[in-house]
Scaffold this motif. Sequence first.
Motif, PDB file in Angstrom:
ATOM      1  N   LEU A  87       9.636   0.609   4.972  1.00 55.92           N
ATOM      2  CA  LEU A  87       9.104   1.975   5.081  1.00 55.92           C
ATOM      3  C   LEU A  87       9.628   2.664   6.332  1.00 55.92           C
ATOM      4  CD1 LEU A  87       7.259   4.243   4.142  1.00 55.92           C
ATOM      5  CD2 LEU A  87       5.352   3.086   5.279  1.00 55.92           C
ATOM      6  N   ARG A  91      11.976   5.986   6.197  1.00 61.02           N
ATOM      7  CA  ARG A  91      11.555   7.225   6.860  1.00 61.02           C
ATOM      8  C   ARG A  91      12.658   7.740   7.765  1.00 61.02           C
ATOM      9  NH1 ARG A  91       5.300   5.967   8.745  1.00 61.02           N
ATOM     10  NH2 ARG A  91       4.260   6.803   6.900  1.00 61.02           N
ATOM     11  N   GLN A 118       6.905   1.155  -2.065  1.00 63.69           N
ATOM     12  CA  GLN A 118       5.671   0.764  -1.391  1.00 63.69           C
ATOM     13  C   GLN A 118       4.486   0.568  -2.333  1.00 63.69           C
ATOM     14  OE1 GLN A 118       5.481   0.076   1.972  1.00 63.69           O
ATOM     15  NE2 GLN A 118       7.694   0.393   1.968  1.00 63.69           N
ATOM     16  N   GLN A 227      -2.135   3.773   1.409  1.00 65.73           N
ATOM     17  CA  GLN A 227      -1.364   4.496   0.394  1.00 65.73           C
ATOM     18  C   GLN A 227      -1.587   6.000   0.492  1.00 65.73           C
ATOM     19  OE1 GLN A 227      -2.953   2.273  -2.885  1.00 65.73           O
ATOM     20  NE2 GLN A 227      -1.191   0.920  -3.016  1.00 65.73           N
ATOM     21  N   LEU A 230       0.562   7.118   3.246  1.00 67.06           N
ATOM     22  CA  LEU A 230       1.953   7.140   2.789  1.00 67.06           C
ATOM     23  C   LEU A 230       2.249   8.435   2.051  1.00 67.06           C
ATOM     24  CD1 LEU A 230       4.715   5.816   2.010  1.00 67.06           C
ATOM     25  CD2 LEU A 230       3.525   4.843   0.033  1.00 67.06           C
TER      26      LEU A 230
END
Length: 266
Positions: A87, A91, A118, A227, A230
């Motif tokens: 992640l 990013r 993810q 989540q 995210l």
Amino acid sequence: DMRKAEGLRFEQLLAPSALSGGGHRLDTYVLSGDWKLDGRALDASLVRSDVGTFLAEARLSEWKEGDRRLVLVKFRDITEERQAALLTAERIQVVEMISKHQPLSSVLTKLALMIDHQVHRAASAVMLRRDDSLRLAASPNLPSGVAGCLEDVPLVPETSCAAAASRARLCAVTDMETAVMPADLRAALREFSLRASWSVPILSSEVTVQGKIVVYLRDACEPTFEQTELLEAASRLASVCIEPHELTGQLAHRAQHDPLTGLINR
């Protein structure tokens, strides 16, 4: 349950992908004798009855009891560590793509992939607002039958597919059979066994709706706190990318059209 693993060969613990793919198979590695059992760690995809396949770190050591040579393998689930590292890396890739003015479709596709990596058994899509509707902009892993139903979705609160964008807040639907949506979309979701959806709006710096990110899942569940974070982070990155793109389009339109009549300049 470690008791279930006692007496099994290594290949019975490994996921099929690990057996067919490259890299070290633990059973081959240990039985070959061409190794050093000095606490080194190997990665392996393992199968567990409750969660399916997961990524583990295996540390090997040995000792002897008379003429017997014993090997101890300790497994540690490293899924969360690897997911967090992935992640962070993705990013950074998205930010770099934005800074280099990569095409909007490429950046949004990367964002959707970042979410898919993810969230287990999920496929994401990014939709952009055009007047009073939402239009599909990126959906790298979404089945084409579902993607085709998202080409032009009316932006009305009564429709579950547009609820997050119209209400400017995250919306989770855990029962697609009872949710309000177009009949063709419901049929497509049923065909591909997509049972739930999470949607989060993409908001501009002026808090106007630019679009939404939607995640379709095979498992009916609410998003966890992580989540939700995210999705909100992905929404902010999408906004950073979309806003300059829309501003550039507006400036180009003004340069090419008469401000009073709206006709193309000659």
